[in-house]
Structure formats: structure tokens, C-alpha cells
Design an enzyme around this catalytic site. Structure first.
Site, short mmCIF file in Angstrom:
data_model
loop_
_atom_site.label_atom_id
_atom_site.label_comp_id
_atom_site.label_asym_id
_atom_site.label_seq_id
_atom_site.Cartn_x
_atom_site.Cartn_y
_atom_site.Cartn_z
CG HIS A 1 -45.69 81.10 98.64
ND1 HIS A 1 -45.56 80.21 99.68
CD2 HIS A 1 -46.99 81.48 98.63
CE1 HIS A 1 -46.72 80.07 100.29
NE2 HIS A 1 -47.61 80.84 99.67
CD GLU B 1 -34.33 87.13 111.72
OE1 GLU B 1 -35.20 87.17 112.59
OE2 GLU B 1 -33.24 87.75 111.79
CD GLU B 2 -42.76 89.00 107.60
OE1 GLU B 2 -43.96 88.99 107.36
OE2 GLU B 2 -42.01 89.98 107.40
N GLY C 1 -39.49 68.21 92.47
CA GLY C 1 -38.45 68.96 91.77
C GLY C 1 -38.80 69.46 90.38
NE ARG D 1 -35.21 74.63 112.05
CZ ARG D 1 -36.07 75.61 111.96
NH1 ARG D 1 -37.31 75.41 112.23
NH2 ARG D 1 -35.67 76.81 111.62
CG ASP E 1 -44.09 82.14 102.56
OD1 ASP E 1 -43.13 81.69 101.92
OD2 ASP E 1 -45.02 81.44 102.98
CG LEU F 1 -33.91 77.84 105.09
CD1 LEU F 1 -33.26 78.63 103.96
CD2 LEU F 1 -33.13 76.57 105.37
C1 GAR Z 1 -44.28 74.16 94.25
O1 GAR Z 1 -45.61 74.43 93.94
C2 GAR Z 1 -43.71 75.27 95.13
O2 GAR Z 1 -44.18 76.52 94.78
C3 GAR Z 1 -44.22 74.85 96.48
O3 GAR Z 1 -44.10 73.44 96.49
C4 GAR Z 1 -44.18 72.93 95.16
C5 GAR Z 1 -42.92 72.12 94.90
O4 GAR Z 1 -42.97 71.49 93.66
N1 GAR Z 1 -43.47 75.47 97.52
C6 GAR Z 1 -44.00 75.89 98.66
O5 GAR Z 1 -45.17 75.72 98.96
C7 GAR Z 1 -43.02 76.57 99.61
N2 GAR Z 1 -43.73 77.31 100.61
P1 GAR Z 1 -41.66 70.95 92.93
O6 GAR Z 1 -40.88 70.11 93.94
O7 GAR Z 1 -42.22 70.08 91.83
O8 GAR Z 1 -40.88 72.12 92.41
#
Ligand code: GAR
Length: 202
Positions: free
Chosen positions: A111, A149-150, A14, A67, A152, A95
Site C-alpha cells: 500500500h 478481510e479488513e 506492474g 466479480r 488494508d 478480495l
Molecule cells: C503502487 O503504488 C501500489 O502501491 C498501489 O498501486 C500502485 C501500482 O503500481 N496499490 C494500491 O494502491 C493498492 N491499494 P504498479 O502496478 O506499477 O506496481
């Protein structure tokens, strides 16, 4: 003007949630307010961050909710809290189309790469940085985008580039991308979207 009610969905540490809460506390998200943090794991440290900020939390643990049931429970919870905007911050489940449709154009994600590079199913967390290092890119970064839907593939809202250094490990690169890009662009993009949702273009 009422603030846009934001729900943040997390699975782990987080740190992006923290950056958003810190920006809110500093007055940098005047058009929005985090009203709810949802986690899909009881152990998510994001929950502690939300609690210490006085934000309501809810957990729908992956081990207890299959899920489809988890998604329905999350949706019901979002609606019960009047959430208008859903922010994915390290939420590690893709999702379903049905979920996305419920909040069409009102779900954001961050991302840890410059999309469309190193995105798609299976590209999350450290895997993204491993792939970037394996490909030998010299520049990577982070992308904030709308969720469609896609996986990323939604419209891009903000991006920031980060240099790859000689001798980087995936962990080192992940930390640099978070510090220099993710924590910087996510709160800004969020305010931009909230402002737009309130029809304020100034
Ligand atoms: C972050 O680097 C975020 O960009 C990535 O996970 C990490 C979460 O860190 N998200 C993805 O890869 C989603 N595809 P956080 O819980 O410390 O924010």
C-alpha cells in the site's frame, strides 16, 4: 529445498512486479519463485513484463468476468499452478472474505502510504497521494502487509518512510514513494515471508 511458488496479481503498470522479478533474477529471493502473473485487465502492462521474463500469465478481464466469477476463475488458476503465496502488486480489486480464507495468511499487499494512515476502501493508487497532500503530511511512505478481510487492515510486515517535498504533485509523490520505498521493501518482505514459510529462521 523447494522454492515457495508465488503468484503475483496485477491490474496495471506492474512496476512492483518488475522490482520483484529483478530481485529474483539478482538472486535476492532465494526462497521463492514467481510462477504465475494474473491480471484483471487485458491491457495491464504487467503482462508484458511477465512475458519478457518468461513467466506464465493469465487474464481474467473485468469486462468479461463479473466479480464472483472472476475470483473463482483466479482461485482455480492459482491452484492449478500450485501457487502457495499470493502477492498483490497494484491489484485494484478488494478480495472477498471467501477468497482471503482460501489463502489465509498467505496473501501479501503493498500500500502506498504508512498504514493505518490513508488506507481503506477507495484509497488506492493516486488517490492515496492526493489524500496525503491534502492533509499536509510531511512524511509518507509504503507498507507491506498480510491481507485479511479488513481492507488494508492486516498485520504489517514492512514499512519505509518517504519525505514529502514542497511543491509535490500527487504524481511526483507517487513516483518518489515507489522508487524510494515500494520497490525496495516489497522484494525484501517477500523473501522474508518465503523463508519463514520454509521454516528457515536463519
Ligand atoms: C503502487 O503504488 C501500489 O502501491 C498501489 O498501486 C500502485 C501500482 O503500481 N496499490 C494500491 O494502491 C493498492 N491499494 P504498479 O502496478 O506499477 O506496481
Amino acid at each position: 529445498m523447494s522454492k515457495v511458488k508465488i503468484a503475483v496479481l496485477c491490474s496495471g503498470g506492474g512496476t512492483n512486479l518488475q522490482a520483484i522479478l529483478d530481485a529474483q533474477a539478482a538472486g535476492n529471493i532465494p526462497h521463492g519463485e514467481v510462477v504465475l502473473v494474473v491480471a484483471d485487465s487485458r491491457e495491464a502492462f504487467a503482462l508484458k513484463r511477465a512475458e519478457s521474463f518468461g513467466v506464465e500469465t493469465a487474464v481474467f478481464d473485468k469486462r468479461e468476468y463479473p466479480r464472483a466469477a472472476r475470483e473463482s476463475a483466479i482461485l482455480a488458476c492459482l491452484k492449478a499452478h500450485g501457487a502457495e503465496l499470493v502477492v498483490l502488486a497494484g491489484f485494484m480489486t478488494v478480495l472477498s472474505a471467501a477468497f482471503v480464507k482460501e489463502y489465509e495468511g498467505r496473501i501479501l499487499n503493498i500500500h502506498p502510504a504508512l498504514l493505518p494512515s490513508f488506507g481503506g476502501v477507495g484509497m488506492y493508487g493516486l488517490h492515496v497521494h492526493e489524500a496525503a497532500l491534502a492533509r499536509g503530511v510531511k512524511v509518507t511512505g509504503a507498507t507491506v502487509h498480510y491481507v485479511t478481510e479488513e481492507c488494508d487492515g492486516g498485520p504489517i510486515i514492512a514499512q519505509k518512510a518517504v519525505e514529502v517535498m514542497e511543491g509535490d504533485t500527487p504524481e511526483m509523490l507517487q513516483q518518489r514513494v515507489m522508487r524510494e520505498a515500494e520497490w525496495v521493501i516489497y522484494p525484501k518482505a517477500l523473501e522474508q515471508v518465503c523463508k519463514k514459510m520454509r521454516g528457515d529462521t536463519i
